[in-house]
Design a protein around this motif. Structure first.
Motif, PDB file in Angstrom:
ATOM      1  N   LEU A  29       0.948  -0.965   0.072  1.00 27.49           N
ATOM      2  CA  LEU A  29      -0.253   0.044  -0.162  1.00 27.49           C
ATOM      3  C   LEU A  29       1.050   1.178  -0.103  1.00 27.49           C
ATOM      4  O   LEU A  29       0.522   2.224  -0.721  1.00 27.49           O
ATOM      5  CB  LEU A  29      -0.795  -0.514   1.362  1.00 27.49           C
ATOM      6  CG  LEU A  29      -1.418   1.041   1.848  1.00 27.49           C
ATOM      7  CD1 LEU A  29      -2.878   1.225   0.286  1.00 27.49           C
ATOM      8  CD2 LEU A  29      -2.534   1.096   3.074  1.00 27.49           C
ATOM      9  N   HIS A  30       1.604   1.584   1.097  1.00 31.88           N
ATOM     10  CA  HIS A  30       2.585   2.912   1.026  1.00 31.88           C
ATOM     11  C   HIS A  30       3.871   2.340  -0.177  1.00 31.88           C
ATOM     12  O   HIS A  30       4.702   3.057  -1.105  1.00 31.88           O
ATOM     13  CB  HIS A  30       3.684   2.913   2.150  1.00 31.88           C
ATOM     14  CG  HIS A  30       2.247   3.075   3.584  1.00 31.88           C
ATOM     15  ND1 HIS A  30       0.949   1.887   4.284  1.00 31.88           N
ATOM     16  CD2 HIS A  30       2.241   4.176   3.722  1.00 31.88           C
ATOM     17  CE1 HIS A  30       1.173   2.825   4.820  1.00 31.88           C
ATOM     18  NE2 HIS A  30       1.392   3.486   4.486  1.00 31.88           N
ATOM     19  N   MET A  31       4.188   1.286  -1.036  1.00 27.08           N
ATOM     20  CA  MET A  31       5.213   1.188  -1.589  1.00 27.08           C
ATOM     21  C   MET A  31       4.713   0.942  -3.061  1.00 27.08           C
ATOM     22  O   MET A  31       5.457   0.964  -4.018  1.00 27.08           O
ATOM     23  CB  MET A  31       6.360  -0.200  -1.564  1.00 27.08           C
ATOM     24  CG  MET A  31       6.872  -0.081  -0.554  1.00 27.08           C
ATOM     25  SD  MET A  31       7.430   2.313   0.563  1.00 27.08           S
ATOM     26  CE  MET A  31       8.937   1.576   0.112  1.00 27.08           C
ATOM     27  N   ASP A  38       2.902  -1.960 -13.936  1.00 26.03           N
ATOM     28  CA  ASP A  38       2.894  -0.910 -14.368  1.00 26.03           C
ATOM     29  C   ASP A  38       1.085  -0.785 -13.187  1.00 26.03           C
ATOM     30  O   ASP A  38       0.397  -1.754 -13.725  1.00 26.03           O
ATOM     31  CB  ASP A  38       2.058  -1.080 -15.707  1.00 26.03           C
ATOM     32  CG  ASP A  38       1.824  -0.011 -16.284  1.00 26.03           C
ATOM     33  OD1 ASP A  38       2.532   0.964 -15.655  1.00 26.03           O
ATOM     34  OD2 ASP A  38       1.553   0.410 -17.542  1.00 26.03           O
ATOM     35  N   GLU A  39       1.457   0.303 -12.889  1.00 22.93           N
ATOM     36  CA  GLU A  39       0.418   0.741 -12.351  1.00 22.93           C
ATOM     37  C   GLU A  39      -0.583   2.396 -12.840  1.00 22.93           C
ATOM     38  O   GLU A  39       0.379   3.129 -12.669  1.00 22.93           O
ATOM     39  CB  GLU A  39       0.159   1.339 -10.578  1.00 22.93           C
ATOM     40  CG  GLU A  39      -0.237   1.685  -9.789  1.00 22.93           C
ATOM     41  CD  GLU A  39       0.296   1.803  -8.479  1.00 22.93           C
ATOM     42  OE1 GLU A  39      -0.726   1.313  -7.312  1.00 22.93           O
ATOM     43  OE2 GLU A  39       1.144   2.249  -8.283  1.00 22.93           O
ATOM     44  N   ARG A  44      -1.995   4.855  -8.718  1.00 21.75           N
ATOM     45  CA  ARG A  44      -1.580   4.963  -8.274  1.00 21.75           C
ATOM     46  C   ARG A  44      -2.241   5.900  -6.613  1.00 21.75           C
ATOM     47  O   ARG A  44      -1.867   5.651  -5.818  1.00 21.75           O
ATOM     48  CB  ARG A  44      -0.286   5.197  -8.640  1.00 21.75           C
ATOM     49  CG  ARG A  44       0.556   6.230  -7.478  1.00 21.75           C
ATOM     50  CD  ARG A  44       1.529   6.845  -8.434  1.00 21.75           C
ATOM     51  NE  ARG A  44       1.508   7.363 -10.286  1.00 21.75           N
ATOM     52  CZ  ARG A  44       1.434   8.506 -10.159  1.00 21.75           C
ATOM     53  NH1 ARG A  44       2.244   9.067  -9.328  1.00 21.75           N
ATOM     54  NH2 ARG A  44       1.903   8.449 -11.567  1.00 21.75           N
ATOM     55  N   LEU A  45      -2.884   7.095  -7.351  1.00 24.12           N
ATOM     56  CA  LEU A  45      -3.259   8.823  -6.379  1.00 24.12           C
ATOM     57  C   LEU A  45      -3.673   7.436  -5.725  1.00 24.12           C
ATOM     58  O   LEU A  45      -3.756   8.250  -4.565  1.00 24.12           O
ATOM     59  CB  LEU A  45      -3.959   9.589  -7.364  1.00 24.12           C
ATOM     60  CG  LEU A  45      -3.042   9.723  -8.377  1.00 24.12           C
ATOM     61  CD1 LEU A  45      -3.972  10.801  -9.459  1.00 24.12           C
ATOM     62  CD2 LEU A  45      -1.961  10.627  -7.971  1.00 24.12           C
ATOM     63  N   ALA A  46      -5.301   6.276  -5.978  1.00 23.65           N
ATOM     64  CA  ALA A  46      -6.283   6.332  -4.896  1.00 23.65           C
ATOM     65  C   ALA A  46      -4.821   5.556  -3.617  1.00 23.65           C
ATOM     66  O   ALA A  46      -5.182   5.765  -3.328  1.00 23.65           O
ATOM     67  CB  ALA A  46      -7.247   5.497  -5.542  1.00 23.65           C
ATOM     68  N   GLY A  76       7.020   6.148  -2.742  1.00 27.81           N
ATOM     69  CA  GLY A  76       6.720   5.078  -1.106  1.00 27.81           C
ATOM     70  C   GLY A  76       6.051   6.851  -0.861  1.00 27.81           C
ATOM     71  O   GLY A  76       5.665   7.157  -1.283  1.00 27.81           O
ATOM     72  N   VAL A  77       5.040   6.184  -0.224  1.00 24.73           N
ATOM     73  CA  VAL A  77       4.473   6.816   0.933  1.00 24.73           C
ATOM     74  C   VAL A  77       4.830   7.163   2.103  1.00 24.73           C
ATOM     75  O   VAL A  77       5.168   5.572   3.232  1.00 24.73           O
ATOM     76  CB  VAL A  77       3.705   6.930   1.190  1.00 24.73           C
ATOM     77  CG1 VAL A  77       2.534   8.237   1.840  1.00 24.73           C
ATOM     78  CG2 VAL A  77       2.230   7.217  -0.387  1.00 24.73           C
TER      79      VAL A  77
END
Length: 105
Positions: A29-31, A38-39, A44-46, A76-77
């Protein structure tokens, strides 16, 4: 008792994040997906929005932010921030610190 992030080594920070961070339950979820997947942008934004929400209530948020500011991640986030946002925080901190350094000289 809260832990002072600056008092911990990078290794100790990693250990704390790995055992107490809410992201440990779903690291993807974070990485994001691995480099071979391919995302799509919307996905990716969601995903990043949900990751930020998880970060909001994390018990080791301050430790994560300290770690991210030290390691300067490129993806990542981290503590609810994207790498470009972390870079902006570092620049802002340097700009705020600069007058203090000049005054001390």
């Amino acid at each position: 008792m809260p832990v002072n992030p600056s008092a911990l080594s990078l290794g100790d920070l990693v250990a704390e994040l790995g055992t107490r961070g809410d992201c440990r339950h779903d690291p993807d979820l974070h990485m994001g997906p691995d480099a071979f997947e391919d995302e799509p942008l919307a996905e990716r934004l969601a995903r990043q929005d949900v990751a930020r929400e998880v970060c909001e209530g994390c018990p080791v948020w301050a430790l994560c932010l300290d770690y991210a500011l030290r390691i300067r991640p490129t993806f990542g986030v981290w503590a609810g921030y994207l790498p470009r946002e972390l870079a902006a925080l570092r620049r802002e901190a340097r700009a705020l610190s600069a007058p203090e350094v000049e005054e001390a000289a």
